[in-house]
Design a protein around this motif. Structure first.
Motif, PDB file in Angstrom:
ATOM      1  N   UNK A 113       0.832  -1.205   0.000  1.00 49.96           N
ATOM      2  CA  UNK A 113       0.000   0.000   0.000  1.00 49.96           C
ATOM      3  C   UNK A 113       0.864   1.252   0.000  1.00 49.96           C
ATOM      4  N   UNK A 114       1.960   1.225   0.777  1.00 50.13           N
ATOM      5  CA  UNK A 114       2.846   2.391   0.833  1.00 50.13           C
ATOM      6  C   UNK A 114       3.483   2.664  -0.521  1.00 50.13           C
ATOM      7  N   UNK A 115       3.866   1.576  -1.250  1.00 43.63           N
ATOM      8  CA  UNK A 115       4.455   1.748  -2.565  1.00 43.63           C
ATOM      9  C   UNK A 115       3.432   2.310  -3.551  1.00 43.63           C
ATOM     10  N   UNK A 127       6.794   9.105  -5.490  1.00 45.52           N
ATOM     11  CA  UNK A 127       7.665   8.976  -6.651  1.00 45.52           C
ATOM     12  C   UNK A 127       6.839   8.874  -7.931  1.00 45.52           C
ATOM     13  N   UNK A 128       7.389   9.363  -9.009  1.00 41.18           N
ATOM     14  CA  UNK A 128       6.831   9.290 -10.365  1.00 41.18           C
ATOM     15  C   UNK A 128       5.634  10.201 -10.591  1.00 41.18           C
ATOM     16  N   UNK A 129       5.309  11.064  -9.656  1.00 41.62           N
ATOM     17  CA  UNK A 129       4.254  12.037  -9.896  1.00 41.62           C
ATOM     18  C   UNK A 129       4.806  13.343 -10.477  1.00 41.62           C
ATOM     19  N   UNK A 130       6.110  13.344 -10.799  1.00 43.52           N
ATOM     20  CA  UNK A 130       6.732  14.576 -11.300  1.00 43.52           C
ATOM     21  C   UNK A 130       7.053  14.499 -12.783  1.00 43.52           C
ATOM     22  N   UNK A 131       6.468  13.504 -13.495  1.00 47.37           N
ATOM     23  CA  UNK A 131       6.713  13.358 -14.927  1.00 47.37           C
ATOM     24  C   UNK A 131       5.728  14.241 -15.692  1.00 47.37           C
ATOM     25  N   UNK A 161       3.211  12.640 -18.236  1.00 45.49           N
ATOM     26  CA  UNK A 161       2.292  11.587 -17.817  1.00 45.49           C
ATOM     27  C   UNK A 161       0.862  12.074 -17.654  1.00 45.49           C
ATOM     28  N   UNK A 162       0.613  13.354 -17.917  1.00 47.15           N
ATOM     29  CA  UNK A 162      -0.742  13.880 -17.829  1.00 47.15           C
ATOM     30  C   UNK A 162      -1.028  14.490 -16.479  1.00 47.15           C
ATOM     31  N   UNK A 163      -2.260  14.970 -16.288  1.00 42.98           N
ATOM     32  CA  UNK A 163      -2.636  15.599 -15.021  1.00 42.98           C
ATOM     33  C   UNK A 163      -2.405  14.668 -13.839  1.00 42.98           C
ATOM     34  N   UNK A 164      -2.127  15.268 -12.684  1.00 43.62           N
ATOM     35  CA  UNK A 164      -1.797  14.466 -11.500  1.00 43.62           C
ATOM     36  C   UNK A 164      -2.933  13.536 -11.094  1.00 43.62           C
ATOM     37  N   UNK A 165      -4.185  14.015 -11.199  1.00 43.57           N
ATOM     38  CA  UNK A 165      -5.290  13.149 -10.770  1.00 43.57           C
ATOM     39  C   UNK A 165      -5.408  11.928 -11.671  1.00 43.57           C
ATOM     40  N   UNK A 187       1.056  10.662  -0.911  1.00 45.38           N
ATOM     41  CA  UNK A 187       1.465  10.924  -2.291  1.00 45.38           C
ATOM     42  C   UNK A 187       2.089  12.304  -2.489  1.00 45.38           C
ATOM     43  N   UNK A 188       1.823  13.222  -1.538  1.00 42.07           N
ATOM     44  CA  UNK A 188       2.282  14.585  -1.709  1.00 42.07           C
ATOM     45  C   UNK A 188       1.382  15.399  -2.614  1.00 42.07           C
TER      46      UNK A 188
END
Length: 248
Positions: free
Chosen positions: A1-3, A8-12, A15-19, A51-52
């Motif tokens: 669940x933590x992974x 991580x990987x939300x800064x690409x 990759x499209x909008x964060x949601x 997730x930040x």
């Protein structure tokens, strides 16, 4: 669940909008089995912290998955991975009860009772059941579940001349009526589309506003007398209704 909810990987930027990134991540976890039916997700504020992302972003991702039927939200309980619903084909030419239909398929049947009581009849019940000014109506309202999945909300009304005490119905209404020699032998059904309101959607564990099937049934005894007036709401993702047509 933590992974799964790692920042991580939300800064690409590609990759499209964060949601959408979070939505895809959760959907992929469901598809791969890392999130199984019935598993609970962290609260939105906890997912935002993990997730930040902002709570608005998290809420948008979760709501999209709720609307697609992959997640279900239960008031006061949280957000859960939805159980996969097998599409059932129901013949419209057979007069059977929910209990009989599920047993014929080899499935378990449960009733979550909402109410069983005697009331003064509503104008709609007076018209449908042919009741007089001094008559009373027995009302039964319940969620019909099969193999743990809610499939329909059933609200039945009968004259107390046929069912003086609605509390005697525990599983099958038709079973109780048949034991008294009052089994309906004919019915008229009307089917229409309906968007589920907040309360009905919560009971059926689907998103508010999704499509459902509204069915009104008036059932008759062999004598032609009306015995039952039932209004049901079925999950649109769980049922296909079929009828055989013949050239006469």
């Amino acid at each position: 669940m933590n992974l799964l909810f790692s920042p991580q990987r939300f800064d690409d930027p590609g990759a499209g909008p964060l949601y959408l990134q979070l939505q895809r991540r959760i959907a992929e976890a469901i598809a791969s089995g890392r999130l199984a039916p019935g598993d609970s997700l962290p609260a939105e504020r906890d997912m935002a912290t993990m997730t930040g992302l902002s709570r608005v972003t998290v809420r948008k991702a979760v709501q999209a998955l709720v609307l697609s039927g992959q997640l279900v939200q239960r008031r006061g309980s949280g957000t859960f991975v939805a159980h996969k619903v097998e599409k059932l084909e129901q013949a419209l030419s057979l007069l059977t009860s929910f209990t009989e239909d599920m047993q014929r398929r080899g499935r378990t049947v449960e009733s979550v009772w909402l109410s069983r009581a005697v009331h003064s009849p509503s104008p709609e019940e007076v018209m449908a059941l042919g009741l007089g000014a001094d008559d009373r109506a027995a009302r039964l309202a319940r969620v019909r579940r099969s193999d743990g999945i809610p499939l329909a909300i059933e609200r039945a009304s009968l004259s107390t001349a046929f069912l003086p005490d609605p509390e005697v119905v525990e599983t099958s209404l038709y079973g109780v009526l048949e034991a008294r020699g009052l089994r309906p032998t004919r019915a008229v059904q009307r089917i229409s589309a309906a968007n589920l309101g907040p309360r009905d959607a919560e009971l059926l564990e689907v998103a508010e506003g999704v499509a459902g099937l509204k069915i009104e049934r008036v059932s008759y005894l062999p004598s032609g007398q009306v015995i039952e007036f039932t209004r049901s709401l079925y999950r649109g993702d769980a049922y296909d209704f079929a009828v055989e047509l013949k050239l006469t």
